[in-house]
Design a protein around this motif. Structure first.
Motif, mmCIF file in Angstrom:
data_model
loop_
_atom_site.group_PDB
_atom_site.id
_atom_site.type_symbol
_atom_site.label_atom_id
_atom_site.label_comp_id
_atom_site.label_asym_id
_atom_site.label_seq_id
_atom_site.Cartn_x
_atom_site.Cartn_y
_atom_site.Cartn_z
ATOM 1 N N ILE A 114 0.887 -1.378 -0.123
ATOM 2 C CA ILE A 114 -0.038 -0.056 0.086
ATOM 3 C C ILE A 114 1.045 1.190 -0.013
ATOM 4 C CG2 ILE A 114 -1.553 1.244 1.377
ATOM 5 C CD1 ILE A 114 -2.853 -1.088 2.174
ATOM 6 N N SER A 115 0.437 2.056 -0.846
ATOM 7 C CA SER A 115 1.028 3.683 -0.878
ATOM 8 C C SER A 115 0.296 4.812 -0.919
ATOM 9 C CB SER A 115 1.982 3.727 -2.052
ATOM 10 O OG SER A 115 1.314 3.694 -3.299
ATOM 11 N N LEU A 116 0.603 5.804 -0.314
ATOM 12 C CA LEU A 116 -0.492 6.926 -0.268
ATOM 13 C C LEU A 116 0.277 7.773 -1.065
ATOM 14 C CD1 LEU A 116 -1.569 6.949 3.620
ATOM 15 C CD2 LEU A 116 -2.307 5.517 1.919
ATOM 16 N N GLU A 117 -0.515 8.187 -1.954
ATOM 17 C CA GLU A 117 -0.034 9.462 -2.879
ATOM 18 C C GLU A 117 -0.780 10.748 -2.485
ATOM 19 O OE1 GLU A 117 -0.368 11.115 -7.609
ATOM 20 O OE2 GLU A 117 -1.033 9.135 -6.905
ATOM 21 N N ARG A 118 0.071 11.604 -1.535
ATOM 22 C CA ARG A 118 -0.507 12.769 -1.296
ATOM 23 C C ARG A 118 -0.941 13.798 -1.892
ATOM 24 N NH1 ARG A 118 4.307 13.767 3.242
ATOM 25 N NH2 ARG A 118 3.614 12.311 4.839
ATOM 26 N N ILE A 119 -2.484 14.092 -2.005
ATOM 27 C CA ILE A 119 -2.877 15.040 -2.617
ATOM 28 C C ILE A 119 -2.896 16.628 -1.972
ATOM 29 C CG2 ILE A 119 -5.368 15.881 -3.836
ATOM 30 C CD1 ILE A 119 -3.921 13.525 -5.061
ATOM 31 N N ILE A 120 -3.254 16.500 -0.662
ATOM 32 C CA ILE A 120 -2.995 17.719 0.279
ATOM 33 C C ILE A 120 -1.841 17.314 1.302
ATOM 34 C CG2 ILE A 120 -3.981 19.272 1.730
ATOM 35 C CD1 ILE A 120 -6.654 18.506 0.440
ATOM 36 N N PRO A 121 -0.799 18.232 1.314
ATOM 37 C CA PRO A 121 0.495 18.066 2.120
ATOM 38 C C PRO A 121 -0.245 18.004 3.741
ATOM 39 C CG PRO A 121 0.998 19.815 0.631
ATOM 40 C CD PRO A 121 -0.396 19.346 0.446
ATOM 41 N N TYR A 122 0.246 17.211 4.489
ATOM 42 C CA TYR A 122 0.007 17.385 5.972
ATOM 43 C C TYR A 122 0.167 18.687 6.420
ATOM 44 C CZ TYR A 122 -0.642 12.113 5.939
ATOM 45 O OH TYR A 122 -1.392 10.815 5.768
ATOM 46 N N GLN A 129 -7.781 15.860 5.190
ATOM 47 C CA GLN A 129 -6.558 15.008 5.039
ATOM 48 C C GLN A 129 -7.133 14.313 3.806
ATOM 49 O OE1 GLN A 129 -3.625 14.554 6.271
ATOM 50 N NE2 GLN A 129 -3.973 16.181 7.611
ATOM 51 N N CYS A 130 -6.305 14.173 2.427
ATOM 52 C CA CYS A 130 -6.670 13.592 1.083
ATOM 53 C C CYS A 130 -5.479 12.909 0.400
ATOM 54 C CB CYS A 130 -7.049 14.951 0.046
ATOM 55 S SG CYS A 130 -7.711 14.234 -1.270
ATOM 56 N N ASN A 131 -5.768 11.615 0.190
ATOM 57 C CA ASN A 131 -4.605 10.891 -0.407
ATOM 58 C C ASN A 131 -5.176 10.005 -1.407
ATOM 59 O OD1 ASN A 131 -2.098 11.349 1.548
ATOM 60 N ND2 ASN A 131 -3.837 10.881 2.869
ATOM 61 N N ILE A 132 -4.489 9.754 -2.387
ATOM 62 C CA ILE A 132 -4.585 8.397 -3.114
ATOM 63 C C ILE A 132 -4.279 7.188 -2.588
ATOM 64 C CG2 ILE A 132 -4.885 7.417 -5.285
ATOM 65 C CD1 ILE A 132 -4.824 10.246 -6.790
ATOM 66 N N HIS A 133 -5.064 6.104 -2.105
ATOM 67 C CA HIS A 133 -4.449 5.103 -1.540
ATOM 68 C C HIS A 133 -4.188 4.100 -2.800
ATOM 69 C CE1 HIS A 133 -5.943 5.602 2.650
ATOM 70 N NE2 HIS A 133 -5.866 6.727 2.180
ATOM 71 N N HIS A 134 -3.103 3.582 -3.263
ATOM 72 C CA HIS A 134 -2.556 2.763 -3.938
ATOM 73 C C HIS A 134 -2.412 1.348 -3.382
ATOM 74 C CE1 HIS A 134 -2.461 5.767 -7.021
ATOM 75 N NE2 HIS A 134 -1.466 6.316 -6.354
ATOM 76 N N ILE A 135 -3.294 0.179 -3.730
ATOM 77 C CA ILE A 135 -3.364 -1.101 -3.093
ATOM 78 C C ILE A 135 -2.963 -2.069 -4.094
ATOM 79 C CG2 ILE A 135 -4.448 -2.720 -1.404
ATOM 80 C CD1 ILE A 135 -6.269 0.429 -2.277
ATOM 81 N N GLU A 136 -1.850 -2.950 -3.983
ATOM 82 C CA GLU A 136 -1.251 -3.561 -5.019
ATOM 83 C C GLU A 136 -1.948 -4.909 -4.835
ATOM 84 O OE1 GLU A 136 0.787 -2.729 -7.444
ATOM 85 O OE2 GLU A 136 0.973 -0.847 -6.410
ATOM 86 N N GLU A 137 -1.776 -5.895 -5.590
ATOM 87 C CA GLU A 137 -2.717 -7.154 -5.452
ATOM 88 C C GLU A 137 -2.262 -7.869 -4.222
ATOM 89 O OE1 GLU A 137 -3.224 -11.569 -7.972
ATOM 90 O OE2 GLU A 137 -1.929 -9.859 -8.534
ATOM 91 N N LYS A 138 -3.187 -8.131 -3.535
ATOM 92 C CA LYS A 138 -2.994 -8.917 -2.038
ATOM 93 C C LYS A 138 -2.772 -7.956 -1.126
ATOM 94 C CE LYS A 138 -1.911 -13.575 -4.005
ATOM 95 N NZ LYS A 138 -0.795 -14.389 -4.132
ATOM 96 N N GLY A 139 -2.587 -6.650 -1.359
ATOM 97 C CA GLY A 139 -2.486 -5.674 -0.354
ATOM 98 C C GLY A 139 -3.495 -5.409 0.542
ATOM 99 N N GLU A 140 -3.230 -5.169 1.798
ATOM 100 C CA GLU A 140 -4.404 -4.958 2.792
ATOM 101 C C GLU A 140 -3.993 -3.735 3.961
ATOM 102 O OE1 GLU A 140 -7.087 -7.714 5.929
ATOM 103 O OE2 GLU A 140 -5.392 -8.646 4.557
ATOM 104 N N SER A 141 -4.899 -2.957 4.185
ATOM 105 C CA SER A 141 -4.536 -1.972 5.241
ATOM 106 C C SER A 141 -4.482 -2.604 6.466
ATOM 107 C CB SER A 141 -5.546 -0.839 5.156
ATOM 108 O OG SER A 141 -6.757 -1.384 5.632
#
Length: 206
Positions: A114-122, A129-141
């Motif tokens: 899982i990677s979080l692409e920041r749309i709005i900086p912290y 708070q706004c991110n795009i969560h990219h979840i690879e195959e079999k990825g889980e939070s």
């Protein structure tokens, strides 16, 4: 709207990945604890973690899991946004494609996909708070987690299973969701390709 290092949200390796600085996180955590007059033991007890692990986190030698980080900031009465605040000067307005950082809370272990692409900086200057969560195959939070606020998401690509308050929901590209953040929640990639979620949460106590 997760990795020596204990797992939080993970990011796949790559030259374009910016990992959160464990030393900076530890410094802010220690500052928040000391300004509130809490001992290491008192905070560790409140966050249900060992005093030795908390000491390592404060010294930049370990990273907390995302659920643990929520417990720590809850016990301190602060927020995760402040822990990772990056903007010390004038706020930006435009964030161009290809320039937004991907973040990892633990730079040494990247197994959850899982990677979080920041749309709005912290930053304290933002209510969202706004991110795009990219979840690879079999990825889980990591999780389930719960905290104050509200979550809104839109599935850009792929398929995910969203678990909220013990209920399971299957989502495909184009589906959206909203729920109160105080409900336990987590998610996983339920498809065979990368999934991406445009995720907004408020207030910035996430």
């Amino acid at each position: 709207m997760n990795k020596g290092f204990e797992v939080t949200e993970d990011v796949p390796e790559g030259d374009d990945v910016q990992a959160a600085n464990p030393a900076r996180l530890g410094m802010r955590l220690r500052l928040a604890r000391q300004t509130r007059g809490k001992t290491l033991k008192a905070l560790a007890d409140a966050a249900n973690c060992s005093e030795s692990l908390l000491s390592k986190i404060e010294n930049g030698k370990a990273s907390p899991s995302l659920p643990m980080l929520h417990r720590l900031v809850g016990a301190l009465g602060t927020n995760i946004g402040w822990m990772f605040e990056e903007s010390d000067g004038e706020e930006g307005i435009i964030f161009r494609a290809g320039t937004r950082p991907l973040i990892a809370l633990d730079p040494l272990r990247r197994g959850e996909g899982i990677s979080l692409e920041r749309i709005i900086p912290y930053s304290a200057g933002h209510l969202l708070q706004c991110n795009i969560h990219h979840i690879e195959e079999k990825g889980e939070s990591a999780g389930p987690i719960q905290h104050a606020g509200e979550e809104v998401g839109y599935l850009l690509t792929g398929e995910i299973e969203l678990m909220v308050d013990g209920k399971s929901f299957m989502l495909s590209a184009g589906d959206a969701f909203v729920f109160n953040s105080d409900l336990p929640h987590h998610y996983r990639n339920a498809g065979q390709k990368r999934a991406s979620i445009f995720w907004v949460n408020t207030p910035a106590t996430f």
